[in-house]
Design an enzyme around this catalytic site. Structure first.
Site, PDB file in Angstrom:
ATOM      1  N   HIS A  68      11.576  -5.348  -1.548  1.00 20.50           N
ATOM      2  CA  HIS A  68      11.877  -6.761  -1.800  1.00 20.50           C
ATOM      3  C   HIS A  68      11.139  -7.291  -3.028  1.00 20.50           C
ATOM      4  CE1 HIS A  68       8.360  -8.432   0.909  1.00 20.50           C
ATOM      5  NE2 HIS A  68       7.962  -7.521   0.053  1.00 20.50           N
ATOM      6  N   THR A  78       0.834  -1.191   0.000  1.00 23.35           N
ATOM      7  CA  THR A  78       0.000   0.000   0.000  1.00 23.35           C
ATOM      8  C   THR A  78       0.877   1.253   0.000  1.00 23.35           C
ATOM      9  OG1 THR A  78      -0.089   0.104   2.420  1.00 23.35           O
ATOM     10  CG2 THR A  78      -1.844  -1.125   1.311  1.00 23.35           C
ATOM     11  N   ILE A  79       0.271   2.356  -0.425  1.00 23.59           N
ATOM     12  CA  ILE A  79       0.848   3.671  -0.165  1.00 23.59           C
ATOM     13  C   ILE A  79       0.134   4.198   1.078  1.00 23.59           C
ATOM     14  CG2 ILE A  79      -0.732   4.715  -1.880  1.00 23.59           C
ATOM     15  CD1 ILE A  79       1.282   6.987  -2.212  1.00 23.59           C
ATOM     16  N   SER A  80       0.888   4.563   2.086  1.00 24.25           N
ATOM     17  CA  SER A  80       0.301   5.004   3.353  1.00 24.25           C
ATOM     18  C   SER A  80      -0.477   6.292   3.183  1.00 24.25           C
ATOM     19  CB  SER A  80       1.401   5.208   4.405  1.00 24.25           C
ATOM     20  OG  SER A  80       2.031   3.997   4.737  1.00 24.25           O
ATOM     21  N   THR A 127       7.841  -8.765   5.379  1.00 25.52           N
ATOM     22  CA  THR A 127       8.034 -10.210   5.283  1.00 25.52           C
ATOM     23  C   THR A 127       8.898 -10.563   4.088  1.00 25.52           C
ATOM     24  OG1 THR A 127       6.056 -10.465   3.910  1.00 25.52           O
ATOM     25  CG2 THR A 127       5.761 -10.651   6.295  1.00 25.52           C
TER      26      THR A 127
END
Length: 244
Positions: free
Chosen positions: A116, A58-60, A240
């Protein structure tokens, strides 16, 4: 107050964040005004809310980005003692916050965004190329996007022209580290990579909790002493392994 900060334009959004005291520092406000969120959010860019950018990321919400920047600000801005700040943005996603941070580190500063997921690193660089200023940051090396496991931080081997003396004195670590996904713990590698002094802003899963997450700041003093503070509850995607 966040829901009241929506705007019809980028300027409206930032002015509403300012009026609602979600941005408090004029230098932070100016940096956000320079970065059009429409280049980084797939839809409704001037709403003060998070949204999906694909790949489980997501974009915060803008107010969360503003909170992070203001927390890290003393370690981001160039000073006489440190004219070339180095900032690491872990989970850089669409590249929006990376661009805002680059507005603040000055001409000799460096901001490295780490993802990642290779497609997200490519997305962030492509988004930054949408503006002339963003293209300039990439060409000069002020901004770099890398692919790697953010839980291990990042060691950027090359140094920019103009930061040689600072690196010789303070090493190739980071004055500020922003983590944009929730970690299961405050990873030792990240703390080790903080310069003296330095600060990290990181969401962390509550140990033994029921899915709670909290923002922590981790400060490393000039003497190397580390102080951790839990601030407030949040909801972030997890930090993660990259998907197979």
């Amino acid at each position: 107050m966040a829901w009241r900060s929506h705007g019809a334009t980028n300027k409206d959004l930032i002015e509403n964040l300012w009026n609602n005291k979600l941005i408090k520092d004029a230098r932070v406000k100016e940096a956000f005004l320079k970065v059009d969120r429409a280049h980084y959010a797939p839809s409704h860019p001037y709403d003060d809310r998070p949204q999906s950018i694909g790949h489980g990321a997501t974009i915060s919400a803008p107010h969360m980005h503003a909170t992070a920047v203001e927390s890290l600000l003393p370690y981001i801005l160039p000073t006489e003692a440190n004219p070339a700040p180095r900032v690491l943005d872990i989970g850089s996603g669409s590249g929006y916050l990376t661009h805002v941070l680059a507005e603040l580190v000055g001409e000799r500063g460096t901001v490295v965004g780490v993802e990642h997921i290779p497609q997200l690193a490519e997305l962030a660089e492509g988004n930054m190329r949408k503006s002339e200023e963003g293209r300039g940051f990439l060409a000069s090396g002020r901004v770099k996007f890398r692919v790697g496991d953010g839980r291990k931080g990042w060691v950027e081997e090359g140094i920019r022209e103009g930061e040689e003396e600072v690196v010789e004195e303070r090493g190739t670590g980071w004055d500020a580290i922003h983590v944009g996904a929730s970690a299961v713990k405050v990873h030792d590698e990240l703390v080790q990579q903080l310069r003296r002094p330095g600060r990290m802003f990181i969401p962390v899963d509550e140990e033994g909790g029921f899915g709670e997450q909290y923002i922590w700041t981790v400060d490393k003093g000039i003497d190397g002493e580390v102080e951790k503070k839990r601030l407030f509850g949040v909801r972030y995607v997890p930090l993660t392994d990259a998907p197979k």
